[in-house]
Write an enzyme that holds these catalytic residues in place. Structure first.
Site, PDB file in Angstrom:
ATOM      1  N   ARG A 102     -49.819 -18.288 -19.179  1.00 46.52           N
ATOM      2  CA  ARG A 102     -50.404 -19.627 -19.349  1.00 46.52           C
ATOM      3  C   ARG A 102     -49.265 -20.608 -19.146  1.00 46.52           C
ATOM      4  O   ARG A 102     -48.324 -20.639 -19.942  1.00 46.52           O
ATOM      5  CB  ARG A 102     -51.011 -19.768 -20.747  1.00 46.52           C
ATOM      6  CG  ARG A 102     -51.330 -21.202 -21.107  1.00 46.52           C
ATOM      7  CD  ARG A 102     -52.187 -21.349 -22.323  1.00 46.52           C
ATOM      8  NE  ARG A 102     -53.556 -20.942 -22.058  1.00 46.52           N
ATOM      9  CZ  ARG A 102     -54.597 -21.239 -22.843  1.00 46.52           C
ATOM     10  NH1 ARG A 102     -54.413 -21.961 -23.938  1.00 46.52           N
ATOM     11  NH2 ARG A 102     -55.806 -20.828 -22.539  1.00 46.52           N
ATOM     12  N   HIS A 129     -58.767 -22.092 -14.737  1.00 45.34           N
ATOM     13  CA  HIS A 129     -58.854 -21.282 -15.961  1.00 45.34           C
ATOM     14  C   HIS A 129     -59.892 -20.175 -15.710  1.00 45.34           C
ATOM     15  O   HIS A 129     -60.972 -20.170 -16.287  1.00 45.34           O
ATOM     16  CB  HIS A 129     -59.260 -22.186 -17.132  1.00 45.34           C
ATOM     17  CG  HIS A 129     -59.044 -21.571 -18.478  1.00 45.34           C
ATOM     18  ND1 HIS A 129     -58.430 -20.342 -18.667  1.00 45.34           N
ATOM     19  CD2 HIS A 129     -59.371 -22.007 -19.727  1.00 45.34           C
ATOM     20  CE1 HIS A 129     -58.389 -20.075 -19.955  1.00 45.34           C
ATOM     21  NE2 HIS A 129     -58.950 -21.055 -20.628  1.00 45.34           N
ATOM     22  N   GLN A 132     -61.763 -17.968 -18.459  1.00 43.12           N
ATOM     23  CA  GLN A 132     -62.800 -18.657 -19.224  1.00 43.12           C
ATOM     24  C   GLN A 132     -64.128 -18.631 -18.469  1.00 43.12           C
ATOM     25  O   GLN A 132     -65.194 -18.460 -19.061  1.00 43.12           O
ATOM     26  CB  GLN A 132     -62.365 -20.113 -19.481  1.00 43.12           C
ATOM     27  CG  GLN A 132     -63.340 -20.875 -20.338  1.00 43.12           C
ATOM     28  CD  GLN A 132     -63.455 -20.309 -21.742  1.00 43.12           C
ATOM     29  OE1 GLN A 132     -62.461 -20.127 -22.411  1.00 43.12           O
ATOM     30  NE2 GLN A 132     -64.671 -20.025 -22.199  1.00 43.12           N
ATOM     31  N   ASP A 223     -65.737 -30.168 -21.379  1.00 42.75           N
ATOM     32  CA  ASP A 223     -64.420 -29.739 -21.851  1.00 42.75           C
ATOM     33  C   ASP A 223     -63.764 -30.985 -22.436  1.00 42.75           C
ATOM     34  O   ASP A 223     -64.238 -32.115 -22.224  1.00 42.75           O
ATOM     35  CB  ASP A 223     -63.617 -29.169 -20.660  1.00 42.75           C
ATOM     36  CG  ASP A 223     -62.241 -28.647 -21.067  1.00 42.75           C
ATOM     37  OD1 ASP A 223     -62.038 -28.345 -22.265  1.00 42.75           O
ATOM     38  OD2 ASP A 223     -61.361 -28.541 -20.185  1.00 42.75           O
ATOM     39  N   CYS A 263     -65.656 -24.314 -23.647  1.00 44.92           N
ATOM     40  CA  CYS A 263     -64.568 -23.318 -23.651  1.00 44.92           C
ATOM     41  C   CYS A 263     -63.783 -23.341 -24.954  1.00 44.92           C
ATOM     42  O   CYS A 263     -63.126 -22.366 -25.289  1.00 44.92           O
ATOM     43  CB  CYS A 263     -63.644 -23.556 -22.458  1.00 44.92           C
ATOM     44  SG  CYS A 263     -62.764 -25.124 -22.497  1.00 44.92           S
ATOM     45  N   ARG A 291     -64.493 -13.810 -24.170  1.00 51.22           N
ATOM     46  CA  ARG A 291     -63.147 -13.779 -23.587  1.00 51.22           C
ATOM     47  C   ARG A 291     -62.537 -12.394 -23.754  1.00 51.22           C
ATOM     48  O   ARG A 291     -61.883 -11.865 -22.858  1.00 51.22           O
ATOM     49  CB  ARG A 291     -62.248 -14.844 -24.248  1.00 51.22           C
ATOM     50  CG  ARG A 291     -62.611 -16.293 -23.924  1.00 51.22           C
ATOM     51  CD  ARG A 291     -62.299 -16.642 -22.480  1.00 51.22           C
ATOM     52  NE  ARG A 291     -60.898 -16.435 -22.153  1.00 51.22           N
ATOM     53  CZ  ARG A 291     -59.915 -17.304 -22.420  1.00 51.22           C
ATOM     54  NH1 ARG A 291     -60.203 -18.478 -22.960  1.00 51.22           N
ATOM     55  NH2 ARG A 291     -58.656 -17.037 -22.102  1.00 51.22           N
TER      56      ARG A 291
HETATM   57  N1  NVA Z   1     -58.769 -28.346 -20.030  1.00 48.84           N
HETATM   58  C1  NVA Z   1     -58.236 -27.779 -21.242  1.00 48.84           C
HETATM   59  C2  NVA Z   1     -58.739 -26.383 -21.436  1.00 48.84           C
HETATM   60  C3  NVA Z   1     -58.340 -25.766 -22.738  1.00 48.84           C
HETATM   61  C4  NVA Z   1     -58.809 -24.346 -22.878  1.00 48.84           C
HETATM   62  C5  NVA Z   1     -56.720 -27.801 -21.189  1.00 48.84           C
HETATM   63  O1  NVA Z   1     -56.136 -27.506 -20.134  1.00 48.84           O
HETATM   64  O2  NVA Z   1     -56.107 -28.149 -22.207  1.00 48.84           O
HETATM   65  N1   CP Z   2     -60.573 -21.685 -24.243  1.00 49.40           N
HETATM   66  C1   CP Z   2     -59.288 -21.348 -24.378  1.00 49.40           C
HETATM   67  O1   CP Z   2     -58.606 -20.932 -23.420  1.00 49.40           O
HETATM   68  O2   CP Z   2     -58.818 -21.467 -25.657  1.00 49.40           O
HETATM   69  P1   CP Z   2     -57.308 -21.370 -26.122  1.00 49.40           P
HETATM   70  O3   CP Z   2     -56.588 -22.576 -25.553  1.00 49.40           O
HETATM   71  O4   CP Z   2     -57.360 -21.399 -27.616  1.00 49.40           O
HETATM   72  O5   CP Z   2     -56.696 -20.102 -25.605  1.00 49.40           O
END
Ligand code: NVA
Ligand code: CP
Length: 307
Positions: A102, A129, A132, A223, A263, A291
């Site tokens: 990540r 992502h 997800q 989101d 998500c 997930r």
């Molecule tokens: N769009 C959000 C998704 C979190 C799972 C982010 O990148 O923070």
């Molecule tokens: N939806 C998701 O990826 O959650 P986290 O940021 O908690 O991993």
């Protein structure tokens, strides 16, 4: 050897194969049957951003498959102090069997994967992502809504939206995306998705009107308006997104049996109302649990596609 960096790199059949495997692994998990699909394998888990679901699901997932997860916060490894990504990749991939990352940048993820000796999984970047979206699609299948699917995404044109575009393009369903002016999806990704969608019978509609997107939809999703790393823009974003909250009046225009997906983490009173969130919480937390199952499927699938 295949990596999982974006849904773009997978065919419809491959995506459905992974979803079927996830269904099987979920049934086994629910029956407390834990088979060592990946005995003694180590999953390197590199996190440059916060996470609840991704960390817990990958770490639990690899353990349930007979392996072990190695949590590596980028602040604690030399990557955070400037060790080049390609060196980090060449070191870690000689010691572990699979890696999930990540991080901020899709291009850095791609660079990492180029130098890796083992499969690399995208666990969220600025662009995509994909894990997800696999969980979201499994949830849609379980709700019996995968046929004649009309999905509506309301909110920020971000990594989640881009992955929705790719899923719709690959699987060939209708996706409507409503974003405020100035927060639209990436044009290059949109054009790629539209081209793929034409080949697969998908339909992508882009609008600035949430009502137009949600009308008669079977799945409604959103989101956060403020993704990780955008905290400085919070105030200006909240102003720009007024009118984009998924609330009862918006949900009521969707089809009667429509589900709402998120998500997570969710910010009630911003992208979704408390009422919509709570009335769909069973689906949302099933989506979160999924997930675990889809990522186990991805790991098993990637392992079986090594050279
Ligand atoms: N769009 C959000 C998704 C979190 C799972 C982010 O990148 O923070
Ligand atoms: N939806 C998701 O990826 O959650 P986290 O940021 O908690 O991993």
């Amino acid at each position: 050897m295949k990596h999982f960096l974006t849904l773009k790199d997978f065919s419809k059949n491959e995506i459905l194969e992974i979803i079927d495997l996830a269904k099987k692994l979920k049934a086994e998990t629910n029956a407390k049957i834990f088979k060592d699909y990946l005995p003694n394998q180590t999953l390197g888990m590199i996190f440059a951003k916060s996470s609840t679901r991704t960390r817990v699901s990958f770490e639990t997932g690899i353990y349930q498959l007979g392996g072990v997860g190695l949590f590596l916060s980028s602040n604690d490894i030399q990557l955070g102090r400037g060790e080049p990504i390609k060196d980090t990749s060449r070191v870690i991939s000689r010691m572990v069997d699979m890696i999930m990352i990540r991080n901020d940048s899709q291009s850095e993820l791609e660079e990492f994967s180029k130098y890796s000796k083992v499969p690399v999984i995208n666990a969220l970047t600025d662009k995509y992502h994909p894990m997800q979206l696999l969980a979201d699609y499994l949830t849609i299948c379980e709700a019996g809504l995968d046929k004649n699917l009309i999905a509506a995404y309301v909110g920020d044109g971000n990594n989640m939206t881009h992955s929705w575009l790719m899923l719709a393009a690959k699987l060939g369903f209708e996706l409507r995306v409503a974003t405020p002016i100035g927060y639209e999806v990436d044009n290059e990704i949109l054009n790629e998705a539209k081209e793929i969608a034409t080949q697969n019978g998908g339909k992508i509609i882009i609008t600035n009107d949430p009502k137009e997107a949600v009308k008669n939809a079977t799945v409604v999703t959103t989101d956060t308006w403020v993704s990780m790393g955008q905290e400085d823009e919070k105030e200006i974003r909240i102003k720009a997104f007024q009118g984009y909250m998924v609330d009862d009046s918006m949900m009521n225009t969707a089809q009667n049996d429509a589900i709402f997906l998120h998500c997570l983490p969710a910010y009630r009173g911003y992208e979704v109302s408390e009422e919509v969130f709570e009335s769909h919480s069973d689906t949302i937390f099933n989506e979160a649990e999924n997930r675990l199952h889809v990522q186990k499927a991805v790991m098993v699938w990637l392992d079986s596609h090594r050279d």
